[in-house]
Design an enzyme around this catalytic site. Structure first.
Site, PDB file in Angstrom:
ATOM      1  N   ARG A   1      14.650  30.978   2.550  1.00 59.46           N
ATOM      2  CA  ARG A   1      15.801  31.223   1.659  1.00 59.46           C
ATOM      3  C   ARG A   1      16.803  32.062   2.427  1.00 59.46           C
ATOM      4  O   ARG A   1      16.483  33.162   2.876  1.00 59.46           O
ATOM      5  CB  ARG A   1      15.355  31.950   0.395  1.00 59.46           C
ATOM      6  CG  ARG A   1      16.528  32.463  -0.431  1.00 59.46           C
ATOM      7  CD  ARG A   1      16.148  32.919  -1.804  1.00 59.46           C
ATOM      8  NE  ARG A   1      15.875  31.789  -2.684  1.00 59.46           N
ATOM      9  CZ  ARG A   1      15.895  31.856  -4.017  1.00 59.46           C
ATOM     10  NH1 ARG A   1      16.169  32.981  -4.642  1.00 59.46           N
ATOM     11  NH2 ARG A   1      15.629  30.785  -4.741  1.00 59.46           N
TER      12      ARG A   1
ATOM     13  N   HIS B   1      20.115  23.743  -3.156  1.00 60.24           N
ATOM     14  CA  HIS B   1      18.856  24.278  -3.709  1.00 60.24           C
ATOM     15  C   HIS B   1      17.989  23.079  -4.092  1.00 60.24           C
ATOM     16  O   HIS B   1      17.755  22.804  -5.277  1.00 60.24           O
ATOM     17  CB  HIS B   1      19.163  25.171  -4.907  1.00 60.24           C
ATOM     18  CG  HIS B   1      18.027  26.067  -5.321  1.00 60.24           C
ATOM     19  ND1 HIS B   1      16.813  26.097  -4.660  1.00 60.24           N
ATOM     20  CD2 HIS B   1      17.933  26.976  -6.322  1.00 60.24           C
ATOM     21  CE1 HIS B   1      16.030  26.983  -5.258  1.00 60.24           C
ATOM     22  NE2 HIS B   1      16.673  27.524  -6.264  1.00 60.24           N
TER      23      HIS B   1
ATOM     24  N   GLN C   1      14.931  23.231  -6.591  1.00 63.87           N
ATOM     25  CA  GLN C   1      15.329  23.436  -7.982  1.00 63.87           C
ATOM     26  C   GLN C   1      15.695  22.112  -8.649  1.00 63.87           C
ATOM     27  O   GLN C   1      15.229  21.800  -9.748  1.00 63.87           O
ATOM     28  CB  GLN C   1      16.544  24.388  -8.023  1.00 63.87           C
ATOM     29  CG  GLN C   1      17.048  24.659  -9.423  1.00 63.87           C
ATOM     30  CD  GLN C   1      16.072  25.494 -10.215  1.00 63.87           C
ATOM     31  OE1 GLN C   1      15.694  26.569  -9.780  1.00 63.87           O
ATOM     32  NE2 GLN C   1      15.642  25.012 -11.378  1.00 63.87           N
TER      33      GLN C   1
ATOM     34  N   ASP D   1      24.339  27.596 -14.523  1.00 54.06           N
ATOM     35  CA  ASP D   1      23.814  28.497 -13.482  1.00 54.06           C
ATOM     36  C   ASP D   1      24.659  29.774 -13.556  1.00 54.06           C
ATOM     37  O   ASP D   1      25.704  29.797 -14.230  1.00 54.06           O
ATOM     38  CB  ASP D   1      23.964  27.787 -12.109  1.00 54.06           C
ATOM     39  CG  ASP D   1      23.391  28.576 -10.932  1.00 54.06           C
ATOM     40  OD1 ASP D   1      22.717  29.612 -11.154  1.00 54.06           O
ATOM     41  OD2 ASP D   1      23.628  28.162  -9.781  1.00 54.06           O
TER      42      ASP D   1
ATOM     43  N   CYS E   1      18.755  27.122 -14.414  1.00 51.44           N
ATOM     44  CA  CYS E   1      17.838  27.303 -13.278  1.00 51.44           C
ATOM     45  C   CYS E   1      17.251  28.714 -13.251  1.00 51.44           C
ATOM     46  O   CYS E   1      16.227  28.922 -12.597  1.00 51.44           O
ATOM     47  CB  CYS E   1      18.532  26.970 -11.963  1.00 51.44           C
ATOM     48  SG  CYS E   1      20.006  27.951 -11.663  1.00 51.44           S
TER      49      CYS E   1
ATOM     50  N   ARG F   1       8.734  24.075 -11.126  1.00 50.57           N
ATOM     51  CA  ARG F   1       8.953  24.363  -9.708  1.00 50.57           C
ATOM     52  C   ARG F   1       7.620  24.308  -8.962  1.00 50.57           C
ATOM     53  O   ARG F   1       7.516  23.761  -7.868  1.00 50.57           O
ATOM     54  CB  ARG F   1       9.582  25.760  -9.535  1.00 50.57           C
ATOM     55  CG  ARG F   1      10.987  25.914 -10.115  1.00 50.57           C
ATOM     56  CD  ARG F   1      12.020  25.210  -9.279  1.00 50.57           C
ATOM     57  NE  ARG F   1      11.986  25.616  -7.890  1.00 50.57           N
ATOM     58  CZ  ARG F   1      12.617  26.704  -7.407  1.00 50.57           C
ATOM     59  NH1 ARG F   1      13.345  27.465  -8.195  1.00 50.57           N
ATOM     60  NH2 ARG F   1      12.545  27.002  -6.118  1.00 50.57           N
TER      61      ARG F   1
HETATM   62  N1   CP Z   1      15.846  29.458  -9.828  1.00 52.42           N
HETATM   63  C1   CP Z   1      15.468  30.181  -8.762  1.00 52.42           C
HETATM   64  O1   CP Z   1      15.510  29.732  -7.608  1.00 52.42           O
HETATM   65  O2   CP Z   1      15.050  31.430  -9.083  1.00 52.42           O
HETATM   66  P1   CP Z   1      14.713  32.608  -8.071  1.00 52.42           P
HETATM   67  O3   CP Z   1      16.043  33.067  -7.477  1.00 52.42           O
HETATM   68  O4   CP Z   1      14.072  33.668  -8.919  1.00 52.42           O
HETATM   69  O5   CP Z   1      13.801  32.105  -7.003  1.00 52.42           O
HETATM   70  N1  NVA Z   2      23.531  29.722  -7.640  1.00 51.59           N
HETATM   71  C1  NVA Z   2      22.495  30.722  -7.777  1.00 51.59           C
HETATM   72  C2  NVA Z   2      21.161  30.087  -7.938  1.00 51.59           C
HETATM   73  C3  NVA Z   2      20.048  31.044  -8.213  1.00 51.59           C
HETATM   74  C4  NVA Z   2      18.707  30.375  -8.306  1.00 51.59           C
HETATM   75  C5  NVA Z   2      22.511  31.621  -6.548  1.00 51.59           C
HETATM   76  O1  NVA Z   2      22.692  31.123  -5.435  1.00 51.59           O
HETATM   77  O2  NVA Z   2      22.360  32.844  -6.715  1.00 51.59           O
END
Ligand code: CP
Ligand code: NVA
Length: 298
Positions: free
Chosen positions: A101, A128, A131, A217, A257, A285
Site C-alpha cells: 500500500r 484499489h 476493493q 468513498d 468501501c 475483502r
Molecule cells: N477499504 C479499505 O481499504 O480500508 P482500509 O484503509 O482500512 O484498509
Molecule cells: N479513497 C480512499 C480509499 C480508502 C480505502 C483513500 O485513498 O484514502
C-alpha cells in the site's frame, strides 16, 4: 496471473475466476482445506494506514498456510530513502510474495518488476483493485450478475476507488455513473483508456436515478489531508442520504468501501440502515483476496 496491480491489467476471465473461487473460499472458511501458501512468507509493506486491508491480508495469508510479515514503510530503510527497486531486490530473495500500500502506482509496478515475486496492489493513489473485486463479489452475491446493472458513484470521482470502478465497467458490462463537482471528476484520459458505458456528471440526482447500487468513498483520501478544508467545502452536498436513495431502485444497495465519515459523504441514517451490506462488503475483502492469492501462486 503473475501480479495483481490494477483492475486495468486484469482480463474479464481472470476477474470471473477470482470471484467464483472467492465464493468457494467463503464457503470453506473454518473447514479443513488446501493451504496454497504453505511454507511461504509474504511481505506487507504499508506506507499509509489501514484497518480492513491489513487485517484481511494478514488473516488471509495465515489461513492459506503462509506467514504474513507486516512492514511499516516508516520502519524499514525504504522510509529513509532506500529505492523501491533495491527494497524489491532484497525482498525478492527472501520472501515469496508482497502486498503493498503506497502512493504512486509506479512504485508497486517497479516493485513487481524488480522483485520477481507475486505482488499485490493494496491501494495506491491510482487504483484499489482488491476493493473493487470485493465490491463486485458483494453485488453479485446479493443481486446476481453485475452485467447490465447501474452503479452510481457519488463524491470524489477522481480518487483510486472510482478509477478502479471505471476500469471494471467495460470489462464486466455494467453502466457506471459518476457524480462529482468538476474538479473531482476522473481524468478524461482514464475514461478514454477504459471505454465502456460510463457517464460523468455534476448532477448526483441524475446519476442516482433508477440505479441498482449507490456507492461512495471518503472526500479526503489518504495523502490529501492538506486539502481537507477545501475538499470538505467543495464536495458538500455530494452525500448519499435518504433523499438521494429515494431516486434509486427501491431495492438498491448502498455501499461504502470504508472508513466512513457520517454527515459528509453519507448520512448516519442511510449508513446504519445499509450496515449489513457495507460490512458484508468489508468481510468479502478476505474471501476475494484469498482467491487472488491462490491464483498468484498457482
Ligand atoms: N477499504 C479499505 O481499504 O480500508 P482500509 O484503509 O482500512 O484498509
Ligand atoms: N479513497 C480512499 C480509499 C480508502 C480505502 C483513500 O485513498 O484514502
Amino acid at each position: 496471473m503473475k501480479h495483481l496491480l490494477s483492475i486495468e491489467a486484469l482480463g474479464k476471465e481472470e476477474i470471473e475466476t477470482i470471484l467464483s473461487r472467492a465464493a468457494e473460499w467463503k464457503r470453506l472458511r473454518g473447514s479443513e482445506h488446501p493451504k496454497p501458501l504453505a511454507g511461504q512468507t509474504w511481505a506487507m509493506i504499508f506506507t499509509k494506514p489501514s484497518t480492513r486491508t491489513r487485517v484481511s491480508f494478514e488473516v488471509g495469508i495465515h489461513e492459506l498456510g503462509g506467514k504474513p510479515m507486516f512492514l511499516n514503510a516508516g520502519e524499514i530503510q525504504l522510509g529513509r530513502g532506500e529505492p523501491i527497486k533495491d527494497t524489491a531486490r532484497v525482498l525478492g530473495r527472501m520472501t515469496h510474495g508482497a502486498v503493498i500500500r503506497t502512493y504512486e502506482q509506479r512504485e508497486v509496478e517497479e516493485f513487481a518488476r524488480y522483485s520477481g515475486i507475486p505482488t499485490v496492489n493494496a491501494l495506491t493513489d491510482q487504483e484499489h483493485p482488491c476493493q473493487i473485486l470485493a465490491d463486485i463479489f458483494t453485488i453479485q452475491e446479493k443481486r446476481g450478475p453485475i452485467a447490465g446493472k447501474v452503479v452510481a458513484f457519488i463524491g470524489d470521482g477522481s480518487c483510486n476507488v472510482p478509477i478502479s470502478w471505471i476500469f471494471a465497467a467495460a470489462k464486466l458490462g455494467f453502466e457506471l455513473r459518476i457524480a462529482s463537482p468538476p474538479a473531482y471528476q476522473p481524468p478524461q484520459a482514464i475514461l478514454d483508456r477504459a471505454g465502456g458505458n460510463i457517464r460523468v456528471t455534476v448532477d448526483m440526482r441524475e446519476a442516482a436515478k433508477d440505479a441498482d447500487v449507490l456507492y461512495t468513498d471518503v472526500w479526503v483520501s489518504m495523502g490529501r489531508e492538506a486539502e481537507a478544508a477545501r475538499r470538505l467545502q467543495e464536495l458538500t452536498g455530494y452525500q448519499i442520504n435518504r433523499e438521494l436513495e429515494k431516486l434509486a431502485k427501491p431495492n438498491a444497495l448502498v455501499m461504502h468501501c470504508l472508513p466512513a465519515y457520517r454527515g459528509k459523504e453519507i448520512s448516519e441514517e442511510v449508513f446504519e440502515r445499509h450496515a449489513q451490506t457495507i460490512f458484508d462488503q468489508a468481510e468479502n475483502r478476505l474471501h476475494v483476496q484469498k482467491a487472488a492469492l491462490e491464483r498468484l501462486v498457482s
